[in-house]
Design an enzyme around this catalytic site. Structure first.
Site, PDB file in Angstrom:
ATOM      1  N   CYS A 105      68.809  18.233  14.190  1.00 36.45           N
ATOM      2  CA  CYS A 105      69.778  18.753  13.911  1.00 36.45           C
ATOM      3  C   CYS A 105      70.428  17.593  13.287  1.00 36.45           C
ATOM      4  O   CYS A 105      70.235  16.541  12.643  1.00 36.45           O
ATOM      5  CB  CYS A 105      70.536  19.504  14.770  1.00 36.45           C
ATOM      6  SG  CYS A 105      70.562  18.939  16.117  1.00 36.45           S
ATOM      7  N   CYS A 107      72.307  15.013  16.561  1.00 31.84           N
ATOM      8  CA  CYS A 107      72.775  14.739  17.676  1.00 31.84           C
ATOM      9  C   CYS A 107      73.116  12.961  17.514  1.00 31.84           C
ATOM     10  O   CYS A 107      72.462  12.744  16.732  1.00 31.84           O
ATOM     11  CB  CYS A 107      71.936  14.916  17.746  1.00 31.84           C
ATOM     12  SG  CYS A 107      71.801  16.499  18.773  1.00 31.84           S
TER      13      CYS A 107
HETATM   14 FE    FE Z   1      70.490  17.305  16.938  1.00 34.35          FE
END
Ligand code: FE
Length: 199
Positions: A105, A107
């Site tokens: 994603c 992070c």
């Molecule tokens: Fe992530």
């Protein structure tokens, strides 16, 4: 997962819905949400990471502490918080260059770098930087890493967020912490760009 603009719109809509629900349930207030957004958009950003890097360049004991436990060392400078509970700093050397990604994603170590740039969340970057890092750095970022230098890619997650400690540029002997911090770019702490040269 959907990509590009439609994916972003969908995410924005979901966030908006979640925010409305939390306000409605009395979990948060609208002004609390505004305050958090303001903090991460305007107050927390790569200038804080740059401060940490500059301190490392002039304080070798701090360098050891940062490499040993980044979150704890950052707290010494009053830097910490959301999405920075577990951070690992990767030190660039003459032999190894590091770069970060979140393949799943987006992070990212918010306390030291702020919110991630859009390209960091792009599925293209997330897939390609792992497969062909040298080419992505050169083609997408104009950042040429010498062939003699190994490139290592680190995949961040919600448990562990990585960031890069770039090498101190030549010609900066005797510089103040403030002067040094001005050379540290956001991209150099992601690993996709250089620090500024001393001038
Ligand atoms: Fe992530």
């Amino acid at each position: 997962m959907s990509a590009g603009a439609s994916g972003q719109e969908e995410t924005a809509a979901r966030v908006k819905a979640l925010e409305s629900m939390l306000i409605e349930k009395g979990v948060v207030t609208s002004s609390m949400v505004d305050r958090i957004v303001d903090i991460y958009e305007n107050q927390v950003g790569p200038q804080l990471g740059a401060k940490v890097v500059a301190k490392v360049w002039i304080d070798n004991d701090f360098r050891h502490r940062l490499l040993d436990n980044a979150a704890e060392a950052c707290r010494e400078l009053g830097i910490g918080g959301l999405q920075g509970e577990d951070m690992v700093v990767l030190e660039d050397t003459d032999e190894v260059h590091h770069a970060i990604v979140c393949t799943l994603c987006s992070c990212y170590p918010w306390p030291v770098l702020g919110l991630p740039p859009n390209w960091y969340k792009d599925p293209q970057y997330r897939a390609r930087i792992v497969r062909e890092p040298r080419k992505v750095l050169a083609d997408d970022f104009g950042f040429n890493v010498a062939d003699s230098v190994e490139i290592r890619i680190w995949d961040s997650s919600s448990e562990m967020r990585y960031w890069v400690l770039p090498q101190r540029p030549a010609g900066t002997d005797g510089w103040s912490e403030e002067q040094l911090a001005a050379l540290v770019t956001r991209d150099s702490m992601i690993g996709v760009g250089p620090v500024k040269a001393a001038s």
